[in-house]
Design an enzyme around this catalytic site. Structure first.
Site, PDB file in Angstrom:
ATOM      1  N   TYR A 161      -4.458  -7.161  18.644  1.00  0.00           N
ATOM      2  CA  TYR A 161      -4.691  -7.346  17.198  1.00  0.00           C
ATOM      3  C   TYR A 161      -5.973  -8.144  16.961  1.00  0.00           C
ATOM      4  CZ  TYR A 161      -4.149  -9.448  12.535  1.00  0.00           C
ATOM      5  OH  TYR A 161      -4.369  -9.900  11.252  1.00  0.00           O
TER       6      TYR A 161
ATOM      7  N   GLY B  62       0.105  -4.600  -0.231  1.00  0.00           N
ATOM      8  CA  GLY B  62       0.440  -5.625   0.764  1.00  0.00           C
ATOM      9  C   GLY B  62       0.480  -6.997   0.096  1.00  0.00           C
TER      10      GLY B  62
ATOM     11  N   THR C 286      -9.204 -12.741  10.665  1.00  0.00           N
ATOM     12  CA  THR C 286      -8.076 -13.592  11.066  1.00  0.00           C
ATOM     13  C   THR C 286      -8.460 -14.694  12.052  1.00  0.00           C
ATOM     14  OG1 THR C 286      -6.012 -13.509  12.325  1.00  0.00           O
ATOM     15  CG2 THR C 286      -7.592 -11.809  12.808  1.00  0.00           C
TER      16      THR C 286
ATOM     17  N   ASP D 159      -6.495   6.501   1.909  1.00  0.00           N
ATOM     18  CA  ASP D 159      -6.343   6.161   3.329  1.00  0.00           C
ATOM     19  C   ASP D 159      -7.726   5.746   3.822  1.00  0.00           C
ATOM     20  OD1 ASP D 159      -6.181   6.133   6.073  1.00  0.00           O
ATOM     21  OD2 ASP D 159      -5.089   8.032   6.222  1.00  0.00           O
ATOM     22  N   ILE D 160      -7.851   4.486   4.241  1.00  0.00           N
ATOM     23  CA  ILE D 160      -9.193   3.978   4.593  1.00  0.00           C
ATOM     24  C   ILE D 160      -9.695   4.510   5.940  1.00  0.00           C
ATOM     25  CG2 ILE D 160      -9.028   1.926   3.138  1.00  0.00           C
ATOM     26  CD1 ILE D 160      -8.579   0.297   5.780  1.00  0.00           C
TER      27      ILE D 160
HETATM   28  N1  LIG Z   1      -0.426 -11.738   7.389  1.00  0.00           N
HETATM   29  C1  LIG Z   1      -1.075 -12.741   7.975  1.00  0.00           C
HETATM   30  O1  LIG Z   1      -0.493 -13.769   8.390  1.00  0.00           O
HETATM   31  C2  LIG Z   1      -2.561 -12.652   8.139  1.00  0.00           C
HETATM   32  C3  LIG Z   1      -3.231 -13.709   8.759  1.00  0.00           C
HETATM   33  C4  LIG Z   1      -4.618 -13.619   8.895  1.00  0.00           C
HETATM   34  C5  LIG Z   1      -5.301 -12.517   8.431  1.00  0.00           C
HETATM   35  N2  LIG Z   1      -4.616 -11.494   7.855  1.00  0.00           N
HETATM   36  C6  LIG Z   1      -5.374 -10.336   7.394  1.00  0.00           C
HETATM   37  O2  LIG Z   1      -5.304 -10.312   5.974  1.00  0.00           O
HETATM   38  C7  LIG Z   1      -5.337  -8.963   5.499  1.00  0.00           C
HETATM   39  C8  LIG Z   1      -4.206  -8.771   4.517  1.00  0.00           C
HETATM   40  O3  LIG Z   1      -2.967  -9.070   5.179  1.00  0.00           O
HETATM   41  P1  LIG Z   1      -1.576  -8.813   4.460  1.00  0.00           P
HETATM   42  O4  LIG Z   1      -0.582  -9.686   5.157  1.00  0.00           O
HETATM   43  O5  LIG Z   1      -1.739  -8.858   2.990  1.00  0.00           O
HETATM   44  O6  LIG Z   1      -1.329  -7.303   4.911  1.00  0.00           O
HETATM   45  P2  LIG Z   1      -0.068  -6.361   4.620  1.00  0.00           P
HETATM   46  O7  LIG Z   1       0.896  -7.077   3.723  1.00  0.00           O
HETATM   47  O8  LIG Z   1       0.384  -5.829   5.931  1.00  0.00           O
HETATM   48  O9  LIG Z   1      -0.726  -5.205   3.738  1.00  0.00           O
HETATM   49  C9  LIG Z   1      -1.587  -4.239   4.280  1.00  0.00           C
HETATM   50  C10 LIG Z   1      -1.500  -3.004   3.401  1.00  0.00           C
HETATM   51  O10 LIG Z   1      -2.397  -2.028   3.936  1.00  0.00           O
HETATM   52  C11 LIG Z   1      -1.718  -0.773   3.911  1.00  0.00           C
HETATM   53  N3  LIG Z   1      -2.301   0.194   4.838  1.00  0.00           N
HETATM   54  C12 LIG Z   1      -1.907   0.486   6.115  1.00  0.00           C
HETATM   55  N4  LIG Z   1      -2.647   1.500   6.605  1.00  0.00           N
HETATM   56  C13 LIG Z   1      -3.524   1.859   5.616  1.00  0.00           C
HETATM   57  C14 LIG Z   1      -4.535   2.853   5.514  1.00  0.00           C
HETATM   58  N5  LIG Z   1      -4.801   3.706   6.534  1.00  0.00           N
HETATM   59  N6  LIG Z   1      -5.245   2.936   4.366  1.00  0.00           N
HETATM   60  C15 LIG Z   1      -4.987   2.104   3.332  1.00  0.00           C
HETATM   61  N7  LIG Z   1      -4.033   1.151   3.362  1.00  0.00           N
HETATM   62  C16 LIG Z   1      -3.318   1.022   4.501  1.00  0.00           C
HETATM   63  C17 LIG Z   1      -0.296  -1.166   4.292  1.00  0.00           C
HETATM   64  O11 LIG Z   1       0.613  -0.118   4.057  1.00  0.00           O
HETATM   65  P3  LIG Z   1       1.943  -0.016   5.013  1.00  0.00           P
HETATM   66  O12 LIG Z   1       2.756  -1.230   4.689  1.00  0.00           O
HETATM   67  O13 LIG Z   1       2.544   1.256   4.607  1.00  0.00           O
HETATM   68  O14 LIG Z   1       1.426  -0.041   6.440  1.00  0.00           O
HETATM   69  C18 LIG Z   1      -0.087  -2.374   3.398  1.00  0.00           C
HETATM   70  O15 LIG Z   1       0.301  -2.010   2.082  1.00  0.00           O
HETATM   71  C19 LIG Z   1      -5.290  -8.084   6.740  1.00  0.00           C
HETATM   72  O16 LIG Z   1      -6.585  -7.667   7.049  1.00  0.00           O
HETATM   73  C20 LIG Z   1      -4.807  -9.019   7.832  1.00  0.00           C
HETATM   74  O17 LIG Z   1      -5.299  -8.638   9.112  1.00  0.00           O
HETATM   75  C21 LIG Z   1      -3.276 -11.539   7.684  1.00  0.00           C
END
Ligand SMILES: NC(=O)c1ccc[n+]([C@@H]2O[C@H](COP(=O)([O-])OP(=O)(O)OC[C@H]3O[C@@H](n4cnc5c(N)ncnc54)[C@H](OP(=O)(O)O)[C@@H]3O)[C@@H](O)[C@H]2O)c1
Length: 294
Positions: A134, A10, A109, A44-45
């Site tokens: 969410y 991600g 978040t 898979d977590i």
């Molecule tokens: N993006 C934002 O604006 C934002 C803002 C605040 C907080 N956050 C938090 O920051 C963290 C990182 O965000 P990010 O944007 O880097 O996330 P991301 O790009 O969506 O990456 C998440 C990764 O986790 C993988 N994943 C999904 N299900 C899984 C499972 N069962 N086991 C292991 N891996 C799994 C996803 O795979 P798939 O792509 O195949 O699903 C993806 O590669 C998250 O906790 C998010 O809630 C994000």
């Protein structure tokens, strides 16, 4: 240290890969998602046995959980999956670290806030008032981690963008380059976070954690802006200034979830506890766009 990264493909996970290149620690990059040419171990977590085995086989003493269900609108119709990934799976990782006396760094978040109206930056002990599934699932994740009693650093961040994956910055670079006009909301205010800056902060925490700093922390870049301001700066740094960008109200873009109108995070605690220096949001945006253009 032996550090397990979940969700390594991600946005944040990919930035942790960059950090790891300069580190003497051993990193194990895991995800359910496999990307060609990128070494990723399948984990898979939601699978507790698989986590325990991964931790034992690699003598893991810290996990950085970059995985999660991150589709804010999608969560409204996928409540069970959002809860399974953001709450149940986070607890799995916490239990695994509790069992070996390790550290869990978990990402949460600003969407845990939003239900109350306020106009001062949110502190860590402010009551969570999520407006959607969410945010609620992420709040449950925090509660479940804390309840295990493991060593943890929960980092609430906001408006994450990076060179990797889909995000607002990349979308707006494209739209401002291809559309003559664009409307962007100005009545939601927060702070963008360059995922590389967050990854650097995580590296500092991994180095400095001594067991006494367990808790919740806030991290975003410095400063405050609306999505409209963010877009204006994206266009400026991208050189796509011919697009006429106009501010609009949120009700012009109906969405299943009401976003927080003010979700600026107060970062005093993380700065004072770990000595982390936080870059200003426009400086980091400039760096990210320049990296994207390389
Ligand atoms: N993006 C934002 O604006 C934002 C803002 C605040 C907080 N956050 C938090 O920051 C963290 C990182 O965000 P990010 O944007 O880097 O996330 P991301 O790009 O969506 O990456 C998440 C990764 O986790 C993988 N994943 C999904 N299900 C899984 C499972 N069962 N086991 C292991 N891996 C799994 C996803 O795979 P798939 O792509 O195949 O699903 C993806 O590669 C998250 O906790 C998010 O809630 C994000």
């Amino acid at each position: 240290m032996n550090i397990l990264i979940t969700g390594a493909n991600g946005q944040l996970g990919n930035e942790m890969r960059i950090i790891a290149k300069e580190s003497t620690d051993k990193y194990i990059f895991t995800d359910v998602n496999q990307v060609e040419g990128v070494e990723t171990t399948y984990l898979d977590i939601t699978d507790m046995d698989a986590i325990r085995k991964m931790v034992a086989d690699n003598n893991v003493n810290a996990i950085v959980n970059c995985a999660g269900y991150t589709n804010v609108d999608g969560a409204e119709t996928n409540e069970a999956l959002a809860e399974k990934l953001n709450a149940d799976a986070s607890e799995n990782l916490a239990k695994a670290m509790k069992e070996v006396g390790g550290l869990l760094i978990h990402i949460s978040t600003d969407y845990v806030f939003g239900g109350n109206s306020y106009n001062t930056p949110c502190k860590e002990d402010q009551k969570g008032t999520p407006t959607g599934v969410y945010g609620l699932s992420k709040l449950h994740g925090e509660e479940r981690i804390i309840a295990t009693g493991c060593n943890h650093v929960i980092i609430r961040t906001a408006w994450l963008y990076s060179e990797f994956g889909k995000n607002f910055c990349k979308t707006m670079m494209n739209l401002t380059a291809t559309k003559p006009q664009l409307k962007v909301v100005f009545d939601q205010v927060g702070t963008p976070t360059y995922a590389l800056d967050l990854a650097k902060a995580i590296e500092v925490i991994l180095e400095k954690f001594d067991g006494s700093q367990t808790g919740i922390y806030h991290f975003s870049n410095e400063g405050v802006c609306s999505w409209y301001d963010f877009t204006k700066m994206i266009a400026e740094y991208n050189g796509t200034t011919s697009c006429d960008i106009q501010p609009c109200h949120s009700n012009e873009f109906p969405s299943p979830v009401t976003r927080p109108s003010y979700s600026v995070l107060d970062k005093t605690k993380i700065k004072e506890t770990f000595g982390i220096k936080v870059p200003y949001w426009t400086d980091s945006l400039k760096t990210c766009i320049s990296n994207l253009k390389k």
